[in-house]
Design a protein around this motif. Structure first.
Motif, PDB file in Angstrom:
ATOM      1  N   THR A  17      -9.834   0.921  -4.254  1.00 13.16           N
ATOM      2  CA  THR A  17      -8.970   0.757  -3.151  1.00 13.16           C
ATOM      3  C   THR A  17      -9.124   2.128  -2.097  1.00 13.16           C
ATOM      4  O   THR A  17      -9.726   3.085  -2.767  1.00 13.16           O
TER       5      THR A  17
ATOM      6  N   GLU B 253      -7.055   4.313   1.173  1.00 14.62           N
ATOM      7  CA  GLU B 253      -5.857   4.708   1.556  1.00 14.62           C
ATOM      8  C   GLU B 253      -6.134   4.391   3.178  1.00 14.62           C
ATOM      9  O   GLU B 253      -7.290   5.359   3.851  1.00 14.62           O
TER      10      GLU B 253
ATOM     11  N   TRP C 196      -3.760  -5.207  -7.691  1.00  9.11           N
ATOM     12  CA  TRP C 196      -3.724  -4.364  -8.736  1.00  9.11           C
ATOM     13  C   TRP C 196      -4.905  -4.158  -9.344  1.00  9.11           C
ATOM     14  O   TRP C 196      -5.065  -2.839 -10.065  1.00  9.11           O
TER      15      TRP C 196
ATOM     16  N   ARG D   6      -6.789  -1.441  -7.599  1.00  5.22           N
ATOM     17  CA  ARG D   6      -6.483  -0.197  -7.761  1.00  5.22           C
ATOM     18  C   ARG D   6      -6.743   0.527  -9.070  1.00  5.22           C
ATOM     19  O   ARG D   6      -6.880   1.587  -9.196  1.00  5.22           O
ATOM     20  N   LYS D   7      -6.604  -0.493 -10.162  1.00  5.65           N
ATOM     21  CA  LYS D   7      -6.862   0.143 -11.422  1.00  5.65           C
ATOM     22  C   LYS D   7      -8.598   0.374 -11.488  1.00  5.65           C
ATOM     23  O   LYS D   7      -8.709   1.468 -12.483  1.00  5.65           O
TER      24      LYS D   7
ATOM     25  N   PRO E  34       0.780  -1.279  -0.153  1.00  3.17           N
ATOM     26  CA  PRO E  34       0.021  -0.057   0.041  1.00  3.17           C
ATOM     27  C   PRO E  34       0.880   1.040  -0.008  1.00  3.17           C
ATOM     28  O   PRO E  34       1.890   1.271   0.688  1.00  3.17           O
TER      29      PRO E  34
END
Length: 623
Positions: A133, A135, A125, A128-129, A5
């Motif tokens: 996601t 933080e 991945w 995220r794309k 992360p």
């Protein structure tokens, strides 16, 4: 793509009040590599009074600095990937077909953990794309890492213990003595090394892909650049594996095997009987037969032994063989011309020995370096009272595992060439004056032998019986016959048209099992054990659950064995390594029970004679 992360490189200003939720006051257990390196430099270069830190212990790295370095290294791992890796670690310890030595288990575990880790990273991945996601705060990250550490402390030792326990159950099923459970401690260490090797190989390929993307994206749109760079990496990897692992290794091994082929096994001597190749009367010289060929022609029972076991007068069995060295070396690529020349040599030996006047003539396709199962050959000779001839030839110097990797074509060419050459000569004799024509082969030999036929009906039309032993899963004809089995019959013991001509058996009793119809001639038998990984290994195990794991397990297979994507593939792959190091009747170990198979194929119906032959074979009476 990042495997951990992303963390903010800036911190909010502190109001002077310590707070457990304030990143400025509470340091997370895992930092990004940039933060970790900065902390390392700050700690190593300054003390509270801005003076350089000196190691009072005489050069040893300070504990805090070592802790920072370890924490920085751990931060390079993706937490979600580690969670998946733990699951795959546990799965890898589950039972498979055969007991595994701890070092093979370690390899299977390491590869499985690397696979799980890669799947976890891929999921992150993709998320995220897709912008799915979020933080997390440093506090939640720290909690997450603590939970992963706690899970590891529980899962790692627990499944080491369970894995060794499951292995003992598998050993008991196949009649192997229990091993030492302490050996499994090595699984963790070696498995970790294998995992790291796989991980850094993957990171290296990813870095190469990124480099190619940067170069290509200067000229093409990003989506196209990604596709091309990924394709190039895959092609380069495939070419490297093919060039180094298959062709390169196989060529080196072929040279080594060729030298080894010139040797002779202990106790093997040149036969004096004219009925055997390599004798003084033979057209094939003793030195040209190769190591396995010399073992074959010197082995098996002689006339006197057969008479003693059967209680009847016997003939001297005929064994003819042509070695690879008898043909001019045309390089590593064997080719059709080579196997045709070898087949012609075998037919010439059959003519010389009068083999076409015997009651039975068996054509056997050998394994890679020319091996023939002595129990299968000797069983036939005993039952025939020596009134038999067996023909074989060596088509390669490579052992079967390397032949499987580097050259699957030559066994097929050899099986077809030998049978067609013998069949042509056999067909030239009047129908009532020629022997019954039989076919057999084991493992890679079974694979090659079946390629001489277009299907089951072709075998039925052109042979008088066949015995295929431990057939590899990639054999096309075996697969077609198995897939066409009668509804309701299991994959490990298919029933084909009520067993009219073709029958499958793991033990002799299966040939006459309840529910089968009348057995017509010619009779074709596929002999395969439920625990034989050679029979059940397939690339499909990576992503597809096979029928044999969706049905009741065989008697010598742990009922707890189940299909797990990727993991089962590696388990069964490594089961093959020592698949013959188990008692007869299990794994890829096929022995004296062959006499009962031939008794049924030849329709002799002589159980008492078969029992006597079985005892003679077990005691080493095959000669």
């Amino acid at each position: 793509m990042n495997e951990f992360p992303e963390q903010s490189s800036t911190r909010p200003p502190s109001d002077g009040k310590p707070s457990g939720d304030d990143p400025a006051d509470v340091k997370p257990p895992v930092e990004s590599s940039t933060d970790a390196e900065a902390a390392d430099r700050d700690h190593a270069g300054k003390h509270s009074d801005d003076t350089p830190v000196e190691d009072k212990a005489g050069g040893e790295e300070p504990e805090k600095e070592r802790f920072h370095r370890i924490r920085g290294w751990l931060s390079r791992f993706e937490p979600v990937g580690l969670v998946f890796g733990l699951f795959f670690y546990a799965f890898s310890m589950s039972p498979s077909l055969l007991p595994r030595q701890w070092n093979l288990q370690a390899v299977a575990t390491g590869i499985s953990v690397a696979t799980g880790y890669g799947i976890g990273v891929l999921f992150v991945w993709i998320f995220r794309k897709c912008g799915l996601t979020r933080e997390w705060s440093d506090t939640w990250k720290r909690i997450g890492w603590y939970l992963i550490a706690l899970a590891a402390l529980i899962v790692l030792p627990l499944f080491l213990f369970l894995g060794s326990w499951w292995q003992d159950i598998t050993r008991e099923l196949v009649g192997v003595e229990p091993g030492s459970n302490w050996d499994y401690l090595g699984v963790f260490v070696v498995g970790l090394v294998v995992f790291l090797l796989c991980l850094y190989l993957g990171r290296g390929l990813r870095a190469l892909g990124h480099l190619l993307y940067k170069l290509i994206s200067r000229f093409l749109p990003p989506p196209v650049s990604i596709g091309i760079s990924a394709l190039v990496v895959v092609v380069l990897l495939a070419l490297t594996v093919d060039g180094l692992v298959t062709t390169g290794v196989a060529k080196v091994a072929n040279g080594t095997a060729k030298v080894d082929d010139e040797g002779t096994a202990e106790g093997v001597v040149q036969p004096t009987e004219t009925e055997r190749s390599g004798s003084a009367a033979s057209l094939e010289s003793w030195d040209s037969l190769g190591r396995e060929g010399r073992t074959f022609v010197d082995g098996g029972p002689r006339r006197q032994q057969i008479a003693e076991v059967t209680g009847k007068p016997a003939q001297e069995p005929i064994r003819v063989y042509a070695g690879r060295a008898s043909v001019d070396d045309s390089g590593f690529e064997e080719g059709q011309a080579t196997v045709d020349a070898l087949a012609e040599g075998v037919v010439a030996e059959l003519d010389r020995t009068g083999a076409f006047s015997r009651d039975y003539l068996a054509v056997v396709t050998t394994t890679g370096r020319g091996w023939v199962n002595q129990d299968v050959a000797s069983s036939l000779e005993y039952l025939a009272g020596g009134n038999s001839a067996i023909a074989a030839m060596q088509y390669s110097f490579l052992p079967s595992p390397l032949a499987f990797i580097a050259d699957r074509e030559t066994p097929r060419l050899a099986g077809r060439a030998l049978f067609e050459a013998v069949y042509k000569r056999w067909s030239s004799f009047p129908e009532n004056d020629r022997p019954k024509l039989l076919v057999f082969g084991e493992s890679l030999g079974s694979y090659g032998a079946q390629d001489a036929f277009s299907g089951a009906q072709d075998m039925i039309a052109r042979t008088d019986g066949a015995l295929f032993v431990g057939t590899p899963n990639f054999t096309e004809q075996w697969r077609q016959i198995t897939d066409s089995r009668d509804p309701g019959s299991p994959e490990i013991l298919p029933v084909i048209y009520d067993g009219e001509n073709v029958r499958f058996a793991s033990s002799p009793e299966d040939l006459t099992a309840e529910g089968l119809g009348e057995w017509e001639e010619p009779r074709i038998v596929y002999w395969q054990h439920p625990s034989d990984p050679i029979v059940w290994w397939s690339p499909d195990l990576l992503l597809h659950k096979p029928d044999w794991l969706d049905e009741p397990r065989g008697e010598d297979v742990d009922k707890g064995m189940t299909w797990i994507p990727f993991v089962t593939f590696w388990q069964v792959t490594l089961d093959q390594v020592f698949s013959t190091n188990v008692p007869n009747g299990h794994g890829h170990s096929y022995g004296p029970e062959a006499v009962y198979m031939w008794n049924q194929i030849l329709d002799l119906n002589d159980q008492a004679l078969s029992d006597r032959i079985y005892v003679a074979l077990e005691e080493g009476g095959e000669g």
